[in-house]
Write an enzyme that holds these catalytic residues in place. Structure first.
Site, PDB file in Angstrom:
ATOM      1  N   CYS A  82     -56.578   3.980 -47.620  1.00  0.00           N
ATOM      2  CA  CYS A  82     -55.629   5.085 -47.460  1.00  0.00           C
ATOM      3  C   CYS A  82     -55.821   6.181 -48.498  1.00  0.00           C
ATOM      4  O   CYS A  82     -55.209   7.250 -48.396  1.00  0.00           O
ATOM      5  CB  CYS A  82     -54.200   4.564 -47.493  1.00  0.00           C
ATOM      6  N   GLY A 118     -54.422  -2.555 -37.606  1.00  0.00           N
ATOM      7  CA  GLY A 118     -54.962  -3.896 -37.443  1.00  0.00           C
ATOM      8  C   GLY A 118     -56.438  -3.937 -37.798  1.00  0.00           C
ATOM      9  O   GLY A 118     -57.068  -2.907 -38.037  1.00  0.00           O
ATOM     10  N   CYS A 213     -40.932   2.885 -42.564  1.00  0.00           N
ATOM     11  CA  CYS A 213     -42.373   2.630 -42.422  1.00  0.00           C
ATOM     12  C   CYS A 213     -43.019   3.855 -41.790  1.00  0.00           C
ATOM     13  O   CYS A 213     -42.521   4.375 -40.785  1.00  0.00           O
ATOM     14  CB  CYS A 213     -42.618   1.411 -41.536  1.00  0.00           C
ATOM     15  N   CYS A 214     -44.122   4.315 -42.353  1.00  0.00           N
ATOM     16  CA  CYS A 214     -44.764   5.507 -41.810  1.00  0.00           C
ATOM     17  C   CYS A 214     -45.408   5.195 -40.461  1.00  0.00           C
ATOM     18  O   CYS A 214     -45.906   4.093 -40.239  1.00  0.00           O
ATOM     19  CB  CYS A 214     -45.798   6.062 -42.784  1.00  0.00           C
TER      20      CYS A 214
END
Length: 393
Positions: A82, A118, A213-214
């Site tokens: 990220c 995922g 949660c983004c």
């Protein structure tokens, strides 16, 4: 060394839900064209490019930039979880300051799919394996549902156990994020939320509810980084990178029995100390902050890791309004990842764009009055953390 690098142009595409069906090379090319227009430069002025994305085939950076031209410049593809977008910026800044090139394009994009992140490669061990093993041991049960939510949920549990932090403190961050995003046309979610709506939304991983949660989004962002001499030669006004640091996980992260450590508390603290020391800027002088709020727990923990408030005081910091307009630091005036979404490769450069707009006075309705010093925090579990300090050149 040639002096501090300048950012002379920034751009981002409005982020969109994956269902909109936007294609990575289209949005990447649009962001690249927009940033060159913002800088007043042509693609022929760019001497190299660093292009970040997490989900994509090799040479996706070339595929996007070939939409502009085939100029023969080095194009380096970057993947660093990220923190990918900020890693591209880090490499561009480093190349400029060491004299490798005078004008560099940092570009980040992501074409994402609906739902939680995922694994793509299921035929080999995950890079997250040790983190998930550690959080399983911390929580005393197998991780189910969204693995990243379990990691940041563990950080929230850690803070609550150490300091008595209440679940409402985390939820207030989501309320603030939507209030800020209401002023940002580039954010996906702009409707304001009440504390009750946040608290009563479906639980993802206690204490984190859905609105904490983004969401996954598709988008692109870019910056043009150049040397002082290039800026002077071309008559460009820039925002200066005063200091920047990248860190990875420190010894003990897998045996410290700390949820906050697992999500990069020590990485962020070390990087922040480094940029304060290198720049000579006191944390109290910072006006505006874009930090990595992939989950509300991470924003709360980052307040303390970055030195915005002392350890154990984040709940009071939030209650006092010191994280918003009229307080000590306006954090995530863009609405953050919680409201803009998190197209991974673009996130760090979108944070950069927001801060450059703030320092230029171009942030419109969300402008932080008199902003002079800006701080950016971009985190990747796995791990990498990039902290950048900006000021007007």
């Amino acid at each position: 060394m040639t002096g501090n690098a300048q950012i002379v142009g920034v751009a981002m595409t409005p982020f969109s839900k994956p269902s909109a069906g936007e294609i990575y090379y289209d949005i990447g090319a649009r962001a690249a064209q927009a940033v060159l227009k913002d800088a007043g430069l042509d693609y022929g002025d760019v001497q190299r490019a660093y292009v970040g994305y997490m989900y994509g085939d090799t040479c996706s950076g070339q595929r996007a930039l070939y939409e502009l031209a085939l100029s023969g410049i080095p194009i380096i593809n970057v993947n660093n979880a990220c923190a990918t977008g900020s890693t591209a910026l880090y490499l561009a800044r480093q190349a400029v300051e060491t004299g490798v090139a005078d004008c560099i394009l940092a570009l980040g994009f992501e074409q994402m799919v609906p739902g939680a992140l995922g694994a793509v490669f299921n035929d080999r061990p995950s890079a997250m394996e040790k983190f998930l093993e550690t959080v399983t041991a911390l929580q005393g049960h197998e991780v189910s549902g969204v693995p990243t939510a379990a990691l940041f949920g563990a950080a929230a549990h850690d803070h609550m156990a150490k300091y008595g932090t209440k679940p409402e403190a985390f939820a207030q961050i989501a309320v603030k994020a939507r209030r800020h995003a209401h002023r940002n046309p580039n954010a996906v979610f702009r409707d304001e939320l009440t504390l009750e709506q946040v608290m009563e939304s479906p639980m993802v991983y206690a204490p984190l509810t859905r609105y904490q949660c983004c969401p996954p989004t598709t988008g692109a962002a870019a910056a043009v980084v150049c040397s002082e001499r290039f800026a002077r030669k071309h008559g460009l006004a820039g925002v200066e990178i005063l200091a920047q640091a990248m860190t990875t996980d420190l010894p003990g992260v897998f045996d410290a029995k700390s949820g906050m450590s697992l999500v990069g508390y020590e990485m962020a603290a070390k990087a922040a100390r480094s940029v304060y020391e290198a720049s000579g800027v006191d944390v109290a002088d910072i006006d505006v902050v874009e930090l990595h709020d992939c989950f509300t727990a991470n924003e709360l923990v980052a307040y303390e890791a970055l030195g915005l408030t002392a350890p154990g005081t984040a709940e009071k910091f939030i209650a006092d309004g010191d994280n918003t307009y009229g307080g000590k630091y306006v954090t995530n005036p863009s609405g953050g990842l919680l409201s803009k979404g998190h197209p991974i490769g673009a996130t760090g450069l979108a944070q950069c764009a927001e801060l450059v707009w703030q320092l230029r006075g171009d942030a419109g309705a969300r402008q932080v009055k008199g902003a002079r010093i800006a701080l950016q925090h971009n985190l990747g579990i796995g791990g990498a953390c990039v902290v950048t300090l900006y000021g007007n050149a």
